[in-house]
Design a protein around this motif. Structure first.
Motif, PDB file in Angstrom:
ATOM      1  N   LYS A 112       0.842  -1.200   0.000  1.00 24.07           N
ATOM      2  CA  LYS A 112       0.000   0.000   0.000  1.00 24.07           C
ATOM      3  C   LYS A 112       0.874   1.246   0.000  1.00 24.07           C
ATOM      4  CE  LYS A 112      -3.631  -2.059   2.734  1.00 24.07           C
ATOM      5  NZ  LYS A 112      -3.553  -2.428   4.105  1.00 24.07           N
ATOM      6  N   ARG A 113       1.932   1.175   0.791  1.00 23.31           N
ATOM      7  CA  ARG A 113       2.786   2.362   0.905  1.00 23.31           C
ATOM      8  C   ARG A 113       3.550   2.613  -0.384  1.00 23.31           C
ATOM      9  NH1 ARG A 113       5.713   1.743   6.634  1.00 23.31           N
ATOM     10  NH2 ARG A 113       5.702   4.016   6.735  1.00 23.31           N
ATOM     11  N   MET A 114       3.771   1.526  -1.186  1.00 21.64           N
ATOM     12  CA  MET A 114       4.419   1.696  -2.489  1.00 21.64           C
ATOM     13  C   MET A 114       3.608   2.636  -3.356  1.00 21.64           C
ATOM     14  SD  MET A 114       7.081  -0.257  -2.897  1.00 21.64           S
ATOM     15  CE  MET A 114       7.765  -1.807  -2.452  1.00 21.64           C
ATOM     16  N   ASN A 115       2.284   2.531  -3.237  1.00 19.44           N
ATOM     17  CA  ASN A 115       1.428   3.297  -4.139  1.00 19.44           C
ATOM     18  C   ASN A 115       1.411   4.777  -3.797  1.00 19.44           C
ATOM     19  OD1 ASN A 115       0.874   0.999  -5.496  1.00 19.44           O
ATOM     20  ND2 ASN A 115      -0.964   0.517  -4.319  1.00 19.44           N
ATOM     21  N   TYR A 116       2.211   5.128  -2.828  1.00 23.77           N
ATOM     22  CA  TYR A 116       2.358   6.554  -2.536  1.00 23.77           C
ATOM     23  C   TYR A 116       2.925   7.266  -3.755  1.00 23.77           C
ATOM     24  CZ  TYR A 116       3.852  10.813  -0.260  1.00 23.77           C
ATOM     25  OH  TYR A 116       4.022  12.128   0.074  1.00 23.77           O
ATOM     26  N   PHE A 117       3.791   6.548  -4.494  1.00 29.68           N
ATOM     27  CA  PHE A 117       4.310   7.110  -5.729  1.00 29.68           C
ATOM     28  C   PHE A 117       3.381   6.755  -6.875  1.00 29.68           C
ATOM     29  CE2 PHE A 117       8.021   8.797  -4.162  1.00 29.68           C
ATOM     30  CZ  PHE A 117       8.876   7.890  -3.564  1.00 29.68           C
ATOM     31  N   PRO A 118       2.930   7.766  -7.611  1.00 31.20           N
ATOM     32  CA  PRO A 118       2.118   7.421  -8.781  1.00 31.20           C
ATOM     33  C   PRO A 118       2.969   6.649  -9.795  1.00 31.20           C
ATOM     34  CG  PRO A 118       2.246   9.825  -8.481  1.00 31.20           C
ATOM     35  CD  PRO A 118       3.130   9.203  -7.457  1.00 31.20           C
ATOM     36  N   ASP A 119       2.274   5.897 -10.624  1.00 32.65           N
ATOM     37  CA  ASP A 119       2.970   5.072 -11.620  1.00 32.65           C
ATOM     38  C   ASP A 119       3.958   5.869 -12.462  1.00 32.65           C
ATOM     39  OD1 ASP A 119       0.404   2.610 -12.565  1.00 32.65           O
ATOM     40  OD2 ASP A 119       1.443   3.049 -10.684  1.00 32.65           O
ATOM     41  N   GLU A 120       3.529   7.052 -12.850  1.00 33.24           N
ATOM     42  CA  GLU A 120       4.375   7.832 -13.768  1.00 33.24           C
ATOM     43  C   GLU A 120       5.713   8.169 -13.129  1.00 33.24           C
ATOM     44  OE1 GLU A 120       0.503   7.732 -14.390  1.00 33.24           O
ATOM     45  OE2 GLU A 120       1.117   9.339 -12.994  1.00 33.24           O
ATOM     46  N   VAL A 121       5.681   8.379 -11.830  1.00 29.56           N
ATOM     47  CA  VAL A 121       6.933   8.721 -11.151  1.00 29.56           C
ATOM     48  C   VAL A 121       7.869   7.512 -11.163  1.00 29.56           C
ATOM     49  CG1 VAL A 121       7.962   9.364  -8.951  1.00 29.56           C
ATOM     50  CG2 VAL A 121       5.858  10.469  -9.715  1.00 29.56           C
ATOM     51  N   LEU A 122       7.302   6.368 -10.795  1.00 23.82           N
ATOM     52  CA  LEU A 122       8.123   5.158 -10.793  1.00 23.82           C
ATOM     53  C   LEU A 122       8.676   4.876 -12.186  1.00 23.82           C
ATOM     54  CD1 LEU A 122       6.200   2.696  -8.442  1.00 23.82           C
ATOM     55  CD2 LEU A 122       8.524   3.532  -8.172  1.00 23.82           C
ATOM     56  N   GLU A 123       7.806   5.088 -13.159  1.00 29.74           N
ATOM     57  CA  GLU A 123       8.226   4.843 -14.541  1.00 29.74           C
ATOM     58  C   GLU A 123       9.405   5.735 -14.899  1.00 29.74           C
ATOM     59  OE1 GLU A 123       4.558   4.160 -17.083  1.00 29.74           O
ATOM     60  OE2 GLU A 123       5.902   5.250 -18.468  1.00 29.74           O
ATOM     61  N   HIS A 124       9.297   6.954 -14.471  1.00 24.14           N
ATOM     62  CA  HIS A 124      10.368   7.916 -14.768  1.00 24.14           C
ATOM     63  C   HIS A 124      11.670   7.488 -14.104  1.00 24.14           C
ATOM     64  CE1 HIS A 124      12.165  11.657 -15.919  1.00 24.14           C
ATOM     65  NE2 HIS A 124      12.500  11.916 -14.681  1.00 24.14           N
ATOM     66  N   VAL A 125      11.538   7.016 -12.871  1.00 27.49           N
ATOM     67  CA  VAL A 125      12.736   6.530 -12.169  1.00 27.49           C
ATOM     68  C   VAL A 125      13.308   5.319 -12.914  1.00 27.49           C
ATOM     69  CG1 VAL A 125      13.580   5.458 -10.050  1.00 27.49           C
ATOM     70  CG2 VAL A 125      11.975   7.369  -9.919  1.00 27.49           C
ATOM     71  N   PHE A 126      12.425   4.441 -13.328  1.00 19.59           N
ATOM     72  CA  PHE A 126      12.871   3.219 -14.024  1.00 19.59           C
ATOM     73  C   PHE A 126      13.556   3.538 -15.347  1.00 19.59           C
ATOM     74  CE2 PHE A 126      11.109   1.247 -10.681  1.00 19.59           C
ATOM     75  CZ  PHE A 126       9.947   0.487 -10.786  1.00 19.59           C
ATOM     76  N   ASP A 127      13.206   4.646 -15.942  1.00 13.88           N
ATOM     77  CA  ASP A 127      13.837   5.035 -17.208  1.00 13.88           C
ATOM     78  C   ASP A 127      15.344   5.117 -17.084  1.00 13.88           C
ATOM     79  OD1 ASP A 127      11.396   7.325 -18.704  1.00 13.88           O
ATOM     80  OD2 ASP A 127      11.649   5.141 -18.793  1.00 13.88           O
ATOM     81  N   PHE A 128      15.801   5.405 -15.895  1.00 10.27           N
ATOM     82  CA  PHE A 128      17.237   5.533 -15.709  1.00 10.27           C
ATOM     83  C   PHE A 128      17.914   4.181 -15.563  1.00 10.27           C
ATOM     84  CE2 PHE A 128      17.498  10.007 -15.596  1.00 10.27           C
ATOM     85  CZ  PHE A 128      16.306  10.458 -15.048  1.00 10.27           C
ATOM     86  N   VAL A 129      17.109   3.181 -15.388  1.00  5.55           N
ATOM     87  CA  VAL A 129      17.665   1.836 -15.244  1.00  5.55           C
ATOM     88  C   VAL A 129      17.618   1.188 -16.614  1.00  5.55           C
ATOM     89  CG1 VAL A 129      17.440  -0.374 -14.087  1.00  5.55           C
ATOM     90  CG2 VAL A 129      16.783   1.735 -12.904  1.00  5.55           C
ATOM     91  N   THR A 130      18.783   0.920 -17.171  1.00 11.66           N
ATOM     92  CA  THR A 130      18.793   0.460 -18.555  1.00 11.66           C
ATOM     93  C   THR A 130      19.198  -1.003 -18.722  1.00 11.66           C
ATOM     94  OG1 THR A 130      20.970   1.451 -18.696  1.00 11.66           O
ATOM     95  CG2 THR A 130      19.148   2.668 -19.694  1.00 11.66           C
ATOM     96  N   SER A 131      20.066  -1.527 -17.882  1.00 11.65           N
ATOM     97  CA  SER A 131      20.513  -2.890 -18.145  1.00 11.65           C
ATOM     98  C   SER A 131      19.400  -3.895 -17.881  1.00 11.65           C
ATOM     99  CB  SER A 131      21.752  -3.223 -17.317  1.00 11.65           C
ATOM    100  OG  SER A 131      21.395  -3.991 -16.195  1.00 11.65           O
ATOM    101  N   SER A 132      19.388  -4.943 -18.699  1.00  9.92           N
ATOM    102  CA  SER A 132      18.347  -5.972 -18.578  1.00  9.92           C
ATOM    103  C   SER A 132      18.333  -6.594 -17.199  1.00  9.92           C
ATOM    104  CB  SER A 132      18.584  -7.094 -19.589  1.00  9.92           C
ATOM    105  OG  SER A 132      18.137  -6.708 -20.846  1.00  9.92           O
ATOM    106  N   ARG A 133      19.550  -6.825 -16.679  1.00  7.73           N
ATOM    107  CA  ARG A 133      19.627  -7.482 -15.377  1.00  7.73           C
ATOM    108  C   ARG A 133      18.970  -6.648 -14.299  1.00  7.73           C
ATOM    109  NH1 ARG A 133      24.945 -10.844 -14.291  1.00  7.73           N
ATOM    110  NH2 ARG A 133      25.334 -11.438 -16.443  1.00  7.73           N
ATOM    111  N   ASP A 134      19.260  -5.357 -14.350  1.00 10.92           N
ATOM    112  CA  ASP A 134      18.724  -4.477 -13.321  1.00 10.92           C
ATOM    113  C   ASP A 134      17.213  -4.376 -13.456  1.00 10.92           C
ATOM    114  OD1 ASP A 134      21.565  -2.161 -13.347  1.00 10.92           O
ATOM    115  OD2 ASP A 134      21.234  -4.085 -12.343  1.00 10.92           O
ATOM    116  N   ARG A 135      16.752  -4.327 -14.680  1.00 10.24           N
ATOM    117  CA  ARG A 135      15.296  -4.238 -14.865  1.00 10.24           C
ATOM    118  C   ARG A 135      14.612  -5.520 -14.431  1.00 10.24           C
ATOM    119  NH1 ARG A 135      13.425   0.736 -17.867  1.00 10.24           N
ATOM    120  NH2 ARG A 135      11.416  -0.208 -17.349  1.00 10.24           N
ATOM    121  N   ASN A 136      15.277  -6.659 -14.676  1.00 14.54           N
ATOM    122  CA  ASN A 136      14.729  -7.929 -14.178  1.00 14.54           C
ATOM    123  C   ASN A 136      14.626  -7.898 -12.664  1.00 14.54           C
ATOM    124  OD1 ASN A 136      14.542  -8.970 -16.753  1.00 14.54           O
ATOM    125  ND2 ASN A 136      16.455 -10.136 -16.626  1.00 14.54           N
TER     126      ASN A 136
END
Lengths: 588, 202
Positions: free
Chosen positions: A16-40
């Motif tokens: 529940k506390r994860m959802n404090y961040f809207p999806d778009e924010v998390l997505e934006h953060v994830f954009d900086f993660v590029t390697s397949s391993r890290d995304r996995n």
């Protein structure tokens, strides 16, 4: 990155506390993660991270094209733009996998086209690529930008013509070491006059002629061209004209380099090269008059990568003279005719060297011109060395122990003694202690290939010390099942294991069947495993494809469980048994 | 594959063999050691097979002799060995064949100190140093002595030398044969004190 995820997931304990961040924010953060391993890793933190990560991932890597179906990939990653696929097992490089085994890319391209994936980049390794696939690819994706084919086969220059003609946004066409049927030069003319977006063009592996005027005009209208690798058909004076047009090249592959050093063209070339201040990577010299190499001395001081492994004409004094100018070299691929003495020159000149590959210049003779001395020299002169592929005539434990002490940072260590069961050249002992020192000292070792006289002892060391090992290649080594068992027990991160001509049998194969689901694949050929052992394994592990290859046409083979299996390739898969296997491949 | 004795030709009657007449001997039996008698005449296993231990019989490891750079090429090639990509192997092979086809011989002058005139030889005719040296010995009627990396040619007042691409005079035998063939411009057989100077360890 993994530790960051664990930290975050620990800190925000409830979903529940994860959802404090809207999806778009998390997505934006994830954009900086590029390697397949890290995304996995990201996608395993929790369900919502899985959802967000999967829906936003653009770049996907599939290490085994038969491990998953294209439909499933598309379903999970709807934002897919860039995909890398690998097909045949690694030993296919050495003709150990029968020709028609598989690895076809067509079904993938067809699935992407049918599902309107916005494909922009495709990178393939060891796959069968037909002209039809290339044709379909070229017509189905309006924004297609990059095609990289490594060690592929099945296509001709007609397929390349389709790519050139139809992919109007193409930036990159990179053909590395493919077997291409050459229908002679016209494909290059298929790039439209309005096609000005090329950044990278590598056609060094094509054997046929090229229309030189077309090439020159293509280069002239490609202001963004940074990487250009020519084939043998491109002569010296075209090279000179091209370099005049492209002083901003970063990566250059010279085609044919045969000419008269007294000619005017040579002087023009020297001038052109001097203007190419950005060149960092040099390769090719597929035909070479070595006494003309000094023209390149002016760019050598800037080079970080040099590949002369297809230039047997460059030897002796000319070679070392060239290398002495390359003080910033980080990557060097060379033929063994450089000799131990030449490697000493490398060791004293190239202090930044990170990766070295020494290939045999005459593989058929069974004799290499370098020994353990060259390797020791490199290890003591180049402390940053982390990757090595070394074909040599002989090796000693003492040398390997010294190398291990000098270079504890190896990530990849691949040694190939041309006589595969040769013992220590001085003591005649097995090379167990030498390789043991390597795995003990190099805690970060991820890839290892062994040769020489080796007993089960070396595998004991590998199991004990090689904690980060992901890929292991074994040939003509070991004494008993114990060898393979040590490895399977000890190497927790093992992903790919390939073994040929070694006495490992069912005892080792069946010791820990669950392990194979944590690995990408296992290859065993000319070992002691039997059909019965493979059948047992296949029965216990439904999510593995256990493929047996038998080219002997013995129709009663399938009923004799005691029969030794010539070639076995098993891999984890979510796609079930593949439907495109040829007759001689049985999936148990 | 068993040799089929064809009754029509009646080869058995005319065959020379050991043993009293009237006995038939099947050649195949000799390869299976009997349970009681030890076969004293086993062929010497080459180094590789011995050390290989319990290898499968699918692998025939090449019979390479010990580290002599002039040893003959292996006769039995193992499939997929050495582990080099076929693309690379094919490229190098193609280049080699081209060089061989294009070459009309590498002719170099050979001079010998004290001899009235020079000779010319085609280096391509020889496949390694021993062959070349023997030919030179025959041509100029001399003996070249024992080669060692440390001391050059010991036991003779002659030393074979060559001029390389850089213009330096080198002792024949130091570099691999192929490298020598590509860099040798001319040969000179040095004699006397000059020769000894060259072959002395520094």
């Amino acid at each position: 990155m993994v530790s960051l995820c664990s930290f975050i997931s620990y800190y925000w304990e409830e979903e529940k506390r994860m959802n404090y961040f809207p999806d778009e924010v998390l997505e934006h953060v994830f954009d900086f993660v590029t390697s397949s391993r890290d995304r996995n890793a990201l996608s395993q933190v929790c369900k919502s991270w899985y959802r967000i990560e999967s829906s936003s991932r653009q770049k996907v890597f599939i290490g085994n094209c038969y491990a998953i179906s294209p439909e499933r990939v598309i379903e999970r990653f709807p934002a897919l733009k860039s995909i890398a696929l690998k097909g045949k097992p690694h030993f296919a490089d050495f003709n150990l996998v029968p020709h028609e085994w598989g690895g076809f890319v067509y079904p993938w391209i067809e699935a992407f086209a049918r599902n309107r994936v916005g494909l922009e980049e495709l990178r393939l390794k060891r796959m069968v690529v037909s002209d039809d696939s290339l044709e379909l690819l070229s017509r189905s994706f309006a924004n297609f930008k990059s095609l990289v084919l490594v060690s592929c086969e099945g296509f001709t220059t007609d397929g390349l013509a389709a790519i050139a003609a139809n992919c109007r946004c193409l930036r990159e066409l990179d053909l590395q070491e493919n077997e291409v049927e050459d229908h002679r030069g016209h494909w290059l003319s298929c790039f439209h006059d309005s096609h000005t977006s090329l950044v990278s063009l590598n056609f060094a592996c094509l054997k046929g002629d090229i229309n030189l005027g077309v090439l020159e005009r293509l280069v002239a209208r490609s202001p963004n061209l940074r990487s250009l690798r020519l084939n043998r058909a491109v002569p010296f004076d075209t090279l000179q004209k091209i370099l005049m047009q492209s002083p901003n090249l970063v990566d250059l592959g010279v085609g044919s380099y045969v000419h008269d050093p007294d000619s005017e063209t040579y002087d023009k070339l020297v001038t052109a090269i001097e203007k190419c201040k950005s060149v960092r990577s040099l390769s090719g010299f597929l035909d070479v008059a070595p006494h003309c190499l000094p023209a390149f001395h002016s760019i050598c001081p800037n080079l970080t990568s040099l590949n002369l492994s297809y230039a047997p004409g460059i030897q002796g004094g000319e070679l070392t003279k060239l290398i002495r100018h390359c003080r910033k070299l980080q990557r060097l691929w060379i033929l063994d005719c450089i000799g131990d003495k030449g490697l000493e020159v490398v060791a004293s000149t190239c202090k930044d060297l990170q990766e070295l590959r020494v290939f045999p210049s005459d593989p058929y003779i069974g004799h290499a011109a370098v020994t353990e001395e060259g390797l020791v020299a490199i290890s003591s002169g180049c402390p940053k060395l982390h990757s090595i592929l070394y074909f040599c005539q002989q090796m000693t434990n003492a040398a390997l122990i010294t190398v291990a002490k000098n270079c504890p940072n190896f990530i990849r260590f691949r040694l190939c003694i041309l006589d595969p069961t040769k013992p220590d050249a001085v003591t005649q002992q097995p090379l167990d202690e030498g390789f043991g020192a390597i795995v003990h000292s190099c805690r970060g070792l991820r890839r290892l290939s062994l040769t020489g006289l080796l007993t089960d002892q070396v595998f004991l060391y590998i199991g004990m010390y090689a904690e980060q090992l992901e890929m292991l290649s074994i040939a003509f080594a070991g004494d008993s099942d114990k060898g393979m068992q040590y490895v399977l027990n000890g190497c927790k991160r093992l992903r790919k294991l390939e073994i040929r001509d070694s006495p490992f049998g069912n005892g080792a194969l069946l010791m820990d069947v669950g392990k194979y689901e944590a690995m990408r694949s296992l290859w065993m050929s000319s070992c002691e495993v039997t059909l019965g052992g493979c059948k047992t394994l296949a029965k216990k592990m439904p999510r593995l494809n256990v493929e047996i290859m038998n080219e002997n046409e013995q129709t009663d083979f399938i009923f004799d469980d005691a029969q030794k299996v010539d070639k076995m390739y098993l891999y984890r898969t979510l796609a079930g048994q593949r439907k495109d296997a040829p007759d001689f491949v049985w999936t148990l | 594959m068993a040799f089929q004795r064809d009754g029509d030709l009646n080869l058995e009657a005319t065959e020379l063999r050991l043993g009293p007449p009237g006995t038939t001997e099947e050649p195949e039996k000799q390869t299976h050691p009997t349970t009681t008698a030890k076969c004293n005449k086993r062929s010497l296993p080459d180094m590789n097979e011995e050390s290989a231990g319990s290898r499968t019989n699918n692998s025939n490891v090449s019979n390479e002799k010990k580290h002599d750079r002039t040893s003959p090429p292996t006769k039995a090639q193992v499939v997929g060995w050495p582990p080099i990509r076929s693309y690379r192997k094919n490229c190098l092979q193609a280049k080699k064949m081209e060089a061989e086809a294009a070459g009309s011989g590498i002719y170099v002058k050979v001079s010998m100190d004290g001899a009235p005139y020079l000779r010319k030889i085609d280096l391509k005719v020889y496949k390694d140093y021993p062959e070349l040296l023997k030919a030179l010995e025959d041509m100029f009627k001399f003996k070249v002595g024992e080669y060692s990396e440390r001391e050059g040619y010991n036991g003779s007042e002659f030393a074979p030398t060559y001029e390389d691409k850089d213009g330096d005079w080198m002792l024949v035998g130091d570099v691999p044969w192929d490298m020598f063939m590509n860099s040798c411009k001319r040969l000179r057989i040095m004699k006397g004190s000059e020769a000894r100077g060259l072959s002395c360890a520094v």
